[in-house]
Design an enzyme around this catalytic site. Structure first.
Site, short mmCIF file in Angstrom:
data_model
loop_
_atom_site.label_atom_id
_atom_site.label_comp_id
_atom_site.label_asym_id
_atom_site.label_seq_id
_atom_site.Cartn_x
_atom_site.Cartn_y
_atom_site.Cartn_z
N LYS A 1 0.84 -1.08 -0.06
CA LYS A 1 0.13 0.12 0.04
C LYS A 1 0.97 1.15 0.06
O LYS A 1 0.73 2.26 -0.80
CB LYS A 1 -0.76 0.07 1.24
N ASN A 2 1.98 1.19 0.80
CA ASN A 2 2.61 2.48 0.92
C ASN A 2 3.77 2.75 -0.21
O ASN A 2 4.45 3.74 0.13
CB ASN A 2 3.43 2.54 2.50
N CYS B 1 -5.28 12.24 11.45
CA CYS B 1 -6.03 11.00 11.37
C CYS B 1 -6.00 10.45 12.65
O CYS B 1 -5.36 10.85 13.80
CB CYS B 1 -5.51 10.40 10.40
N ARG C 1 -1.15 15.15 12.17
CA ARG C 1 -0.47 14.80 10.81
C ARG C 1 -0.13 16.21 10.17
O ARG C 1 -0.21 16.43 9.12
CB ARG C 1 -1.29 14.00 10.07
N PRO C 2 1.12 16.61 10.73
CA PRO C 2 1.51 18.04 10.01
C PRO C 2 2.22 17.81 8.84
O PRO C 2 2.76 16.62 8.77
CB PRO C 2 2.31 18.53 11.42
N ASP D 1 4.78 20.23 7.67
CA ASP D 1 5.52 21.30 8.05
C ASP D 1 6.80 20.95 6.97
O ASP D 1 7.51 21.80 6.41
CB ASP D 1 5.73 21.90 9.42
N ASP E 1 4.07 0.76 11.93
CA ASP E 1 2.85 -0.07 11.33
C ASP E 1 3.03 -1.50 11.88
O ASP E 1 1.64 -2.06 11.80
CB ASP E 1 3.11 0.10 10.04
N ILE F 1 6.98 7.19 16.92
CA ILE F 1 6.62 7.83 15.71
C ILE F 1 5.29 8.74 15.62
O ILE F 1 5.29 9.81 15.30
CB ILE F 1 6.90 6.83 14.56
C1 EPZ Z 1 4.01 6.84 6.08
O1 EPZ Z 1 3.17 7.82 6.69
C2 EPZ Z 1 3.13 5.76 5.88
N1 EPZ Z 1 1.82 6.03 5.07
C3 EPZ Z 1 2.72 5.51 7.35
O2 EPZ Z 1 1.81 4.20 7.45
C4 EPZ Z 1 3.79 4.81 8.29
O3 EPZ Z 1 3.29 4.78 9.62
C5 EPZ Z 1 4.92 6.17 8.34
O4 EPZ Z 1 5.12 6.60 7.04
C6 EPZ Z 1 5.90 5.89 9.27
O5 EPZ Z 1 6.74 4.82 8.65
C7 EPZ Z 1 2.07 6.08 3.86
O6 EPZ Z 1 3.18 5.67 3.43
C8 EPZ Z 1 0.95 6.42 2.96
P1 EPZ Z 1 6.03 10.55 8.21
P2 EPZ Z 1 3.90 9.59 6.79
O7 EPZ Z 1 5.89 11.68 7.54
O8 EPZ Z 1 4.49 9.88 5.51
C9 EPZ Z 1 5.72 13.45 11.95
C10 EPZ Z 1 -0.05 2.74 7.58
O9 EPZ Z 1 -0.51 2.23 8.46
N2 EPZ Z 1 5.86 14.71 10.96
O10 EPZ Z 1 7.24 9.69 8.26
O11 EPZ Z 1 2.66 10.62 7.27
C11 EPZ Z 1 4.22 12.78 12.03
O12 EPZ Z 1 3.42 13.59 12.54
C12 EPZ Z 1 0.57 4.36 7.69
O13 EPZ Z 1 0.27 2.20 6.50
C13 EPZ Z 1 5.93 16.01 11.03
O14 EPZ Z 1 6.05 16.31 12.25
O15 EPZ Z 1 4.91 9.34 8.05
C14 EPZ Z 1 4.87 11.66 12.57
O16 EPZ Z 1 4.79 11.70 14.05
C15 EPZ Z 1 0.27 4.96 8.86
N3 EPZ Z 1 6.03 16.94 10.10
C16 EPZ Z 1 6.02 11.24 11.97
O17 EPZ Z 1 6.70 12.55 11.64
C17 EPZ Z 1 5.80 16.42 8.75
O18 EPZ Z 1 5.84 17.20 7.85
C18 EPZ Z 1 6.26 10.24 11.10
O19 EPZ Z 1 5.46 10.89 9.83
C19 EPZ Z 1 5.53 15.37 8.66
C20 EPZ Z 1 5.70 13.99 9.34
#
Ligand code: EPZ
Length: 416
Positions: free
Chosen positions: A22-23, A116, A121-122, A124, A305, A327
């Site tokens: 999916k990811n 979500c 889910r920022p 920034d 995950d 995370i």
């Molecule tokens: C991806 O989400 C995956 N989703 C998530 O899978 C996965 O848990 C996550 O990466 C971590 O591996 C997809 O690929 C579609 P991140 P993503 O940006 O990109 C913070 C599932 O169950 N953050 O690495 O949103 C954020 O809040 C899903 O399949 C900021 O603060 O993850 C989080 O705490 C759930 N600012 C952490 O970083 C930002 O600009 C990880 O986020 C971006 C993120």
């Protein structure tokens, strides 16, 4: 509201085929927007999140055909750069359309991808990176407006190895001038898959999978044909099902190299994991034991995950296991529901203490997010008696026809 009814206590046994990840499929399908020419994506999972991306691509003017795990996308007709709120809210990773539209149209208008079930889910890191690449972004009243003010390469240091931010930079910089460097990038296998897809379409990206990625901008990307990697989190989930039910499962197409942090934990808990040519065989017969503390980390650490499904398996362990969820802020929504089934789990902030119990009992529970829902399914398969799981729309986001697959392994599960 659709729900699963599961009669627990049956050991799963048999062979399944790993679904496309999916990811990886979501960013690759989004990236097809950058390609002028027909894009054929094989091993594309049939998930509600994938169908949500198709809706956005069609809204933007692309044609999308999908059958038998193959998506055929033609973006010749793309003539819009706005994504309506209802489409944006259907899934989290719609944030990736920022980078894809930036790369294709030089502008984008979309609502803020909502927070979500896992907490805020920022984005920034996404927006600051796109600004470094010469885009101006205005955020007001929940809406994001992006415009290209100048085209420039940049060196971008990601304070946190955000998967989505890394992907958005790849999408925005693939078609550009000069060489963009990302330092502190995410190293997930899905990043490697996305970069390989983009390179197959004519991009020039080096270092994906490492913490420094070089993107040499090219003038355009072309049509291509690509196969999505197998879903490592789905495989981790079925490992937990084997441990929970004392079953034996062969997962065709599963790739052990993407699970280097998960397999040792599963084996320390008791199940035997045998990578063989063409897949992975898991034998979950025997006692489940507690394991040393599990800390979720960016790749190559233990994947967040997999936290919920593996926690469900350890809820019946002999002994106590500690989880630290590093995370996401709020990724323990499955704990109260597991405790309704007889588990003994206590949480304090990012820490969960899982004291193993000898047995779980069927109960009425509600899935609050995708992986937490999978954990409840695993617990129900193991529990004595009948369970009813509501909120399965979350589960359908990431597991392709989970009930049909489980039935083929001997589970007593119906979707009502
Ligand atoms: C991806 O989400 C995956 N989703 C998530 O899978 C996965 O848990 C996550 O990466 C971590 O591996 C997809 O690929 C579609 P991140 P993503 O940006 O990109 C913070 C599932 O169950 N953050 O690495 O949103 C954020 O809040 C899903 O399949 C900021 O603060 O993850 C989080 O705490 C759930 N600012 C952490 O970083 C930002 O600009 C990880 O986020 C971006 C993120």
């Amino acid at each position: 509201m659709a729900r699963f009814i599961i009669e627990g206590g049956r050991a799963l046994k048999g062979e399944i085929r790993a679904q496309g990840a999916k990811n990886s499929a979501l960013p690759i399908l989004t990236a097809s927007l950058l390609c002028s020419g027909k894009v054929v994506i094989h091993n594309c999972p049939n998930l509600s999140d994938v169908r949500a991306v198709f809706k956005i691509l069609r809204h933007l003017g692309a044609s999308v055909e999908f059958s038998d795990s193959t998506a055929v996308i033609d973006t010749a007709g793309v003539n819009r750069y706005d994504i309506p709120d209802d489409l944006m809210r259907e899934m989290r990773s719609s944030a990736l359309f920022l980078g894809a539209l930036a790369g294709r149209m030089g502008k984008a208008v979309m609502s803020f991808p909502g927070g979500c079930e896992l907490g805020p889910r920022p984005i920034d890191l996404h927006t600051s990176a796109l600004c470094r690449l010469g885009f101006s972004i205005c955020e007001e009243y929940g809406e994001l407006k992006l415009e290209r003010s100048s085209m420039r390469a940049a060196t971008i240091d990601l304070g946190f190895p955000s998967v989505g931010a890394t992907e958005n930079i790849l999408l925005a910089a693939a078609i550009s001038e000069g060489e963009t460097i990302i330092t502190g990038s995410a190293r997930e296998p899905e990043i490697i898959d996305l970069a390989a897809f983009l390179n197959s379409a004519g991009a020039d990206i080096k270092g994906a999978g490492e913490s420094t990625i070089l993107i040499k901008g090219v003038k355009r990307l072309y049509g291509t044909e690509y196969g999505v990697m197998s879903d490592r989190i789905e495989t981790a989930t079925y490992m937990s099902f084997a441990g929970l039910t004392g079953g034996e499962i062969f997962i065709k197409g599963a790739d052990p190299s993407a699970l280097s942090a998960v397999i040792p934990v599963v084996e320390a808990a008791g199940p035997r994991v045998y990578p063989v040519p063409g897949g992975i065989y898991i034998n979950g017969r025997g006692t489940i034991y507690s394991v040393p503390p599990i800390r979720t980390m960016p790749y190559p650490g233990f994947p967040t995950d997999a936290q919920a499904p593996i926690m469900a398996m350890l809820s019946i362990a002999r002994g106590t296991t500690i989880f630290i969820e590093n995370i996401f802020e709020s990724r323990y929504k499955h704990v109260d529901e597991l405790n309704r089934m007889g588990a003994d789990i206590r949480t304090e902030g990012r820490t969960a203490v899982v004291s193993g119990v000898p047995k779980l009992y069927g109960a009425k529970v509600v899935a609050k997010d995708l992986r937490g829902g999978a954990a409840l399914v695993g617990a129900a398969l193991c529990a004595e008696g009948r369970s009813e799981i509501k909120g399965i729309c979350h589960i359908d986001r990431g597991y392709q026809s989970l009930d049909t697959t489980l039935k083929s392994l001997g589970a007593d599960i119906i979707r009502k």
